[in-house]
Design a protein around this motif. Structure first.
Motif, mmCIF file in Angstrom:
data_model
loop_
_atom_site.group_PDB
_atom_site.id
_atom_site.type_symbol
_atom_site.label_atom_id
_atom_site.label_comp_id
_atom_site.label_asym_id
_atom_site.label_seq_id
_atom_site.Cartn_x
_atom_site.Cartn_y
_atom_site.Cartn_z
ATOM 1 N N VAL A 1 5.012 4.938 -5.186
ATOM 2 C CA VAL A 1 6.827 6.261 -4.700
ATOM 3 C C VAL A 1 8.081 5.810 -4.337
ATOM 4 C CG1 VAL A 1 4.519 7.303 -4.131
ATOM 5 C CG2 VAL A 1 5.129 5.359 -2.766
ATOM 6 N N GLU A 2 7.795 4.087 -5.219
ATOM 7 C CA GLU A 2 8.845 3.925 -4.162
ATOM 8 C C GLU A 2 8.778 2.746 -4.534
ATOM 9 O OE1 GLU A 2 10.968 2.006 0.040
ATOM 10 O OE2 GLU A 2 9.320 2.699 -0.319
ATOM 11 N N ALA B 1 0.914 -1.184 -0.527
ATOM 12 C CA ALA B 1 -0.293 0.167 -0.124
ATOM 13 C C ALA B 1 0.844 1.795 -0.281
ATOM 14 C CB ALA B 1 -1.032 -0.022 1.229
ATOM 15 N N VAL B 2 1.808 1.411 1.355
ATOM 16 C CA VAL B 2 2.562 2.420 0.772
ATOM 17 C C VAL B 2 3.668 2.915 -0.767
ATOM 18 C CG1 VAL B 2 2.593 2.920 3.062
ATOM 19 C CG2 VAL B 2 4.880 1.522 2.631
ATOM 20 N N MET B 3 3.701 1.648 -1.154
ATOM 21 C CA MET B 3 4.512 1.317 -2.036
ATOM 22 C C MET B 3 3.330 2.356 -3.162
ATOM 23 S SD MET B 3 6.346 -1.371 -4.353
ATOM 24 C CE MET B 3 5.006 -2.499 -4.457
ATOM 25 N N PHE B 4 2.755 2.281 -3.112
ATOM 26 C CA PHE B 4 1.661 3.026 -4.106
ATOM 27 C C PHE B 4 1.349 4.109 -3.292
ATOM 28 C CE2 PHE B 4 1.326 -1.162 -5.445
ATOM 29 C CZ PHE B 4 1.632 -0.933 -6.341
ATOM 30 N N GLY B 5 2.311 4.785 -2.858
ATOM 31 C CA GLY B 5 1.370 5.999 -2.005
ATOM 32 C C GLY B 5 0.475 5.970 -1.517
ATOM 33 N N LEU B 6 -1.026 5.067 -0.328
ATOM 34 C CA LEU B 6 -1.925 4.610 -0.369
ATOM 35 C C LEU B 6 -2.327 5.119 1.239
ATOM 36 C CD1 LEU B 6 -3.258 1.377 -2.847
ATOM 37 C CD2 LEU B 6 -3.472 4.471 -2.591
ATOM 38 N N VAL B 7 -1.650 6.727 1.533
ATOM 39 C CA VAL B 7 -1.851 6.565 2.614
ATOM 40 C C VAL B 7 -3.053 7.095 3.222
ATOM 41 C CG1 VAL B 7 -0.979 8.125 4.842
ATOM 42 C CG2 VAL B 7 0.231 7.272 3.017
ATOM 43 N N PRO B 8 -4.478 7.307 4.042
ATOM 44 C CA PRO B 8 -6.041 6.926 4.312
ATOM 45 C C PRO B 8 -5.228 9.331 4.974
ATOM 46 C CG PRO B 8 -5.634 5.034 5.080
ATOM 47 C CD PRO B 8 -3.803 5.870 4.981
ATOM 48 N N ARG C 1 -6.113 11.006 6.915
ATOM 49 C CA ARG C 1 -6.057 11.021 8.546
ATOM 50 C C ARG C 1 -5.005 11.425 9.345
ATOM 51 N NH1 ARG C 1 -8.450 6.049 8.246
ATOM 52 N NH2 ARG C 1 -7.133 4.028 8.560
ATOM 53 N N PHE C 2 -4.028 10.721 8.103
ATOM 54 C CA PHE C 2 -2.736 10.635 8.551
ATOM 55 C C PHE C 2 -1.505 11.968 7.981
ATOM 56 C CE2 PHE C 2 -3.785 5.843 8.882
ATOM 57 C CZ PHE C 2 -3.970 5.995 10.307
ATOM 58 N N GLU C 3 -2.164 12.524 7.230
ATOM 59 C CA GLU C 3 -1.843 13.921 6.666
ATOM 60 C C GLU C 3 -0.005 13.702 5.914
ATOM 61 O OE1 GLU C 3 -1.106 16.281 10.018
ATOM 62 O OE2 GLU C 3 -3.338 16.762 10.605
ATOM 63 N N TYR C 4 -0.840 12.734 4.700
ATOM 64 C CA TYR C 4 0.265 12.626 4.514
ATOM 65 C C TYR C 4 0.681 13.657 3.220
ATOM 66 C CZ TYR C 4 2.395 9.881 -0.023
ATOM 67 O OH TYR C 4 3.339 9.217 -0.642
ATOM 68 N N ASP C 5 1.698 13.813 3.019
ATOM 69 C CA ASP C 5 2.116 15.030 1.612
ATOM 70 C C ASP C 5 2.315 14.541 0.086
ATOM 71 O OD1 ASP C 5 4.025 15.589 2.609
ATOM 72 O OD2 ASP C 5 3.879 17.377 3.150
ATOM 73 N N GLY C 6 2.530 13.478 0.330
ATOM 74 C CA GLY C 6 2.992 13.051 -1.222
ATOM 75 C C GLY C 6 4.457 11.935 -0.949
ATOM 76 N N GLY C 7 5.132 11.900 -2.058
ATOM 77 C CA GLY C 7 6.377 11.517 -2.134
ATOM 78 C C GLY C 7 6.645 9.810 -0.933
ATOM 79 N N LYS C 8 8.311 9.142 -0.885
ATOM 80 C CA LYS C 8 7.482 8.402 -0.387
ATOM 81 C C LYS C 8 7.878 8.764 1.007
ATOM 82 C CE LYS C 8 12.138 5.188 1.643
ATOM 83 N NZ LYS C 8 13.590 4.970 1.939
ATOM 84 N N VAL C 9 6.813 6.827 1.493
ATOM 85 C CA VAL C 9 6.099 7.022 2.684
ATOM 86 C C VAL C 9 7.000 7.213 4.325
ATOM 87 C CG1 VAL C 9 4.484 6.026 4.198
ATOM 88 C CG2 VAL C 9 4.087 6.767 2.301
ATOM 89 N N SER C 10 7.078 8.245 5.215
ATOM 90 C CA SER C 10 8.335 7.591 6.000
ATOM 91 C C SER C 10 7.587 6.999 6.789
ATOM 92 C CB SER C 10 8.061 9.467 6.683
ATOM 93 O OG SER C 10 6.867 9.373 7.411
ATOM 94 N N LEU C 11 8.667 5.963 7.598
ATOM 95 C CA LEU C 11 8.225 5.618 8.292
ATOM 96 C C LEU C 11 7.734 5.523 10.168
ATOM 97 C CD1 LEU C 11 10.029 2.621 8.264
ATOM 98 C CD2 LEU C 11 12.210 3.722 11.133
ATOM 99 N N GLU C 12 7.532 6.868 10.221
ATOM 100 C CA GLU C 12 6.731 7.198 11.155
ATOM 101 C C GLU C 12 5.589 7.329 10.822
ATOM 102 O OE1 GLU C 12 5.268 11.243 14.372
ATOM 103 O OE2 GLU C 12 6.999 11.864 12.409
ATOM 104 N N THR C 13 5.512 7.577 9.175
ATOM 105 C CA THR C 13 3.381 7.488 9.253
ATOM 106 C C THR C 13 2.916 6.144 8.415
ATOM 107 O OG1 THR C 13 3.668 9.405 7.646
ATOM 108 C CG2 THR C 13 1.979 8.127 6.608
ATOM 109 N N TYR C 14 4.427 5.246 8.300
ATOM 110 C CA TYR C 14 3.516 3.775 8.191
ATOM 111 C C TYR C 14 3.928 3.213 9.270
ATOM 112 C CZ TYR C 14 6.132 -0.940 7.752
ATOM 113 O OH TYR C 14 5.940 -2.288 7.021
#
Length: 766
Positions: free
Chosen positions: A135-136, A75-82, A84-97
């Motif tokens: 994104v990765e 999911a995070v490889m494809f930038g699929l971050v809900p 509510r976690f305030e993700y703003d694009g690019g590689k998903v950080s470890l914290e957000t993961y």
């Protein structure tokens, strides 16, 4: 000369001593900086690859390793971050993961559910808020790491697009094909980049192929994989299935890929029969899963050699891979560390490392002739025969009880409506009674005292005194909180299955036999190696003691027969249903003993009931009938005034609602907080007329839920459920939570119940 090759599908992440788990939890606790954490994790990952190199595996998987869950990784490889976690694009950080998996104070974690019919949990991707984008390229990253640091040509492992979407949420069924087609170009990009790097083989996991598929879904597979093959024609794709046989065999083996992986262990002989009947394409490799990736018994290498010989009559050796039936994620790492086991049991075991050895031996036998592995074949047969002929598997008392099951009543004395009257009079509970599911926090101090007792540093009396003090403390806490039905807290228990296995004959426990359940949560499933027999009371002392401390009812807490079965490594010489009934008869004696000692609320948990469902719907009925029978065999000998509870983890409730009704439990609690609305919908379509508690908050997250969240969950449930039958509880046990967060969350829960109760009573007056 044509040559068979060996292959692996995936390796356990946790490490021989759970090094992976320890690193994760240190990082979460702020004791390990991100850079140091990632370096430590890299060392673990490379060590696992090196072990497979040393074993002599030809095709070694890379990218199967994860920091939490491989579905979340996809999911995070494809930038699929809900959102509510305030993700703003690019590689998903470890914290957000980790936030997606574990939640934050301001955002609820994503739903977690079972991976097919295993006890592994995956994080459910949410597709309704974010457009996918690559994104990765994780498979490429791990391939390059293995190549540059260990000089191996790894086999990247990717969760396939159709299975990935099937396991996701946030779309309509009618949009399924459209959603899949959004992801296909992204998968194509992954493969093109792998091709550019020189990758030869890629394993794309599509276990959904082992379920019942519609004709149009098979057609979609053809379209998708034709596109992927054209995108990177030099990359050879193994389309990997596991956990069951495939339906529509001819269509699936004809898909436009260079290899097909089939399970020849859990296929009930169906894959082999189809292979013999229809043959196998001359332009494809068959990856034959002949070693059990889900159980821990050593293989009969004579039988496995014969199986491979049958397969090789259809598929030439140069087009054959020998491998496990599934990823070895589901078994412990190695038997070598188990120095305390009876030799008869230890010799019959095979964990991940030993299974890889079996694969290499079988590959050698197929290449060089069966005679070259005579020594290994003889040793495997001897180990199996010695265990089968031992007294462990020949307890006549148990076997006679199973032969005479018809003499045991498996129905309650009266129907629920009549029992309900007896129970209301006995317990006099308020509207919307509050309770917890069973366990309270297993603090570091609790674990420390247990370890000291196991090491002999505390006497049994000293340890018992400590457990009593913990029970005292938590009875007082429950009194102060104002809960209506108490539990003793289970401080004497390590694990809800292990505890009972240690007290029943026929179970054995390993020292390091851990497997991942979810995140860093590892469990050590017992080995059911012999006939299961009741020895003495298992829960009576602690439960009865807790009841002496309060006038409120205290629930007796047991784990049900199907959960013990599904969360154990089960002997494979008899039917699993025979083993389930042996367990049920043992639990029946414990239930009766609790009742005889004044405990008239008894919870027999079956959180694993649904996960045992066969992947094919036509096989569900026989499994559910057997599961219901075992539960009733364990629970129905009690009086009308004794209230039987059960608990289940979240599942597609509508699929098994008839079976749940048939259990005839007086009260059922269900883990629902991460998918509350979806489960409520099941009750809008199906009537349930017994006591029920839909978990009103998520215990898998450290966050303390807000009062309005809980009242909203309660109100939603009461739209379709009778308030007189509704219970208020967390969605699961509280063993993994901290003391302060547990107390505060329960305080909010009790407040939510009181507010709702008052609102209902005021409404009734008007």
């Amino acid at each position: 000369m044509s040559k068979v090759k060996s292959s692996n599908l995936g390796y356990p992440r946790i490490g021989e001593q759970r090094e992976w788990k320890k690193a994760l939890e240190q990082f979460w606790a702020g004791k390990l900086e991100e850079k140091s954490f990632l370096k430590e994790i890299e060392g673990i990952r490379l060590h696992h690859l090196q072990k497979q190199i040393d074993q002599g595996i030809d095709l070694i998987p890379v990218g199967d390793f994860s920091l939490y869950d491989h579905v979340l990784d996809t999911a995070v490889m494809f930038g699929l971050v809900p959102k509510r976690f305030e993700y703003d694009g690019g590689k998903v950080s470890l914290e957000t993961y980790f936030d997606i998996a574990r939640g934050t104070n301001g955002a609820v974690a994503s739903q977690m559910t079972k991976w097919f019919n295993t006890n592994y949990h995956y994080i459910v991707p949410e597709l309704d808020e974010v457009e996918p984008t690559l994104v990765e390229n994780r498979p490429l990253q791990f391939y390059k790491e293995a190549k540059h640091k260990l000089d191996i040509e790894g086999k990247p492992v990717i969760l396939g697009p159709i299975t990935f979407i099937k396991l996701s949420k946030g779309y309509k069924d009618s949009d399924f094909k459209t959603i899949v087609n959004q992801f296909v170009p992204l998968y194509a990009d992954i493969l093109r980049e792998l091709q550019k790097e020189g990758v030869e083989w890629v394993q794309i996991d599509e276990p959904i192929l082992s379920t019942t598929l519609l004709k149009e879904e098979v057609a979609l597979f053809n379209e998708v994989y034709q596109t992927l093959r054209e995108a990177a024609p030099e990359v050879k794709i193994i389309l990997q299935t596991y956990f069951e046989s495939i339906e529509k065999y001819e269509d699936i083996v004809s898909l436009p890929v260079q290899g097909i992986g089939l399970d020849f262990v859990h296929d009930h002989g169906e894959n082999l029969a189809a292979l013999k009947k229809y043959g196998f394409p001359k332009d494809k490799v068959l990856a034959a899963g002949v070693i059990d990736g889900r159980n821990i018994w050593c293989a009969n290498l004579d039988e496995k050699s014969s199986l491979l010989a049958e397969i090789s009559e259809v598929v030439s050796k140069d087009r054959l891979l020998v491998q496990p039936s599934s990823s070895l994620l589901h078994v412990p790492v190695t038997v070598k560390s188990e120095n305390t086991l009876d030799a008869v049991i230890k010799d019959a075991l095979s964990f991940a490392d030993e299974k890889l050895s079996e694969i290499v031996v079988l590959t050698k036998g197929l290449n060089a002739g069966k005679g070259t592995i005579h020594k290994e074949i003889t040793a495997s047969i001897k180990a199996i025969e010695e265990l089968n002929e031992s007294s462990f598997r020949n307890n006549r008392q148990v076997q006679e009880a199973i032969e005479n099951l018809h003499s045991y009543k498996a129905e309650r004395e009266a129907p629920f409506k009549i029992r309900q009257g007896f129970q209301e009079k006995a317990f006099q509970l308020p509207l919307l009674p509050t309770t917890s599911i069973g366990s309270f926090p297993q603090t570091q101090e609790v674990r420390k005292q247990r370890l000291k007792w196991r090491k002999g540093e505390l006497t049994g009396e000293e340890y018992g005194t400590y457990i009593k003090a913990e029970i005292n403390k938590w009875i007082e806490i429950q009194e102060e909180l104002g809960l209506d039905v108490f539990v003793h807290g289970e401080f004497e228990r390590t694990d809800m299955v292990e505890y009972f296995g240690e007290k029943l004959d026929g179970f054995q426990f390993t020292k390091f036999g851990w497997v991942q359940s979810y995140g860093s949560r590892c469990v050590k499933p017992p080995l059911i190696y012999g006939d299961v027999n009741y020895l003495k009371p298992m829960t009576v002392k602690e439960t009865v003691y807790a009841q002496t401390l309060t006038d409120k009812p205290v629930k007796g807490m047991l784990t049900g027969p199907i959960t013990i079965l599904n969360w154990s490594f089960v002997r494979d010489d008899v039917s699993r249903y025979v083993v389930a009934n042996q367990i049920a008869l043992a639990l029946r004696k414990e239930v009766e003993t609790l009742e005889e000692n004044g405990i008239h609320m008894i919870q027999v948990d079956e959180p694993a009931l649904r996960e045992g469902l066969p992947l094919k719907r036509e096989k569900w009925e026989s499994y559910l009938d057997a599961a219901v029978y075992a539960f009733k065999l364990a629970t129905t000998s009690v009086q009308n005034g004794t209230q039987i509870h059960t608990h289940m983890c979240y599942s597609d409730f509508a699929d098994i609602i008839d079976a749940i009704k048939a259990l005839d439990a007086d009260v059922i609690s269900i883990e629902t907080s991460r998918s509350h609305g979806e489960l409520i919908h099941a009750f809008e379509e199906n009537t349930y007329n017994k006591g029920i508690g839909l978990g009103v908050y998520d215990i898998h997250s450290p966050r303390i839920p807000k009062l309005e969240e809980m009242t909203r969950n309660i109100d939603r449930a009461l739209q379709v459920l009778d308030p007189k039958l509704f219970w208020i509880n967390p969605d699961c046990g509280l063993k993994t939570r901290g003391i302060d967060e547990t107390v505060e969350a329960l305080r909010v829960m009790v407040k939510a119940a009181e507010q709702t109760r008052e609102k209902l009573l005021v409404g009734k007056e008007h």
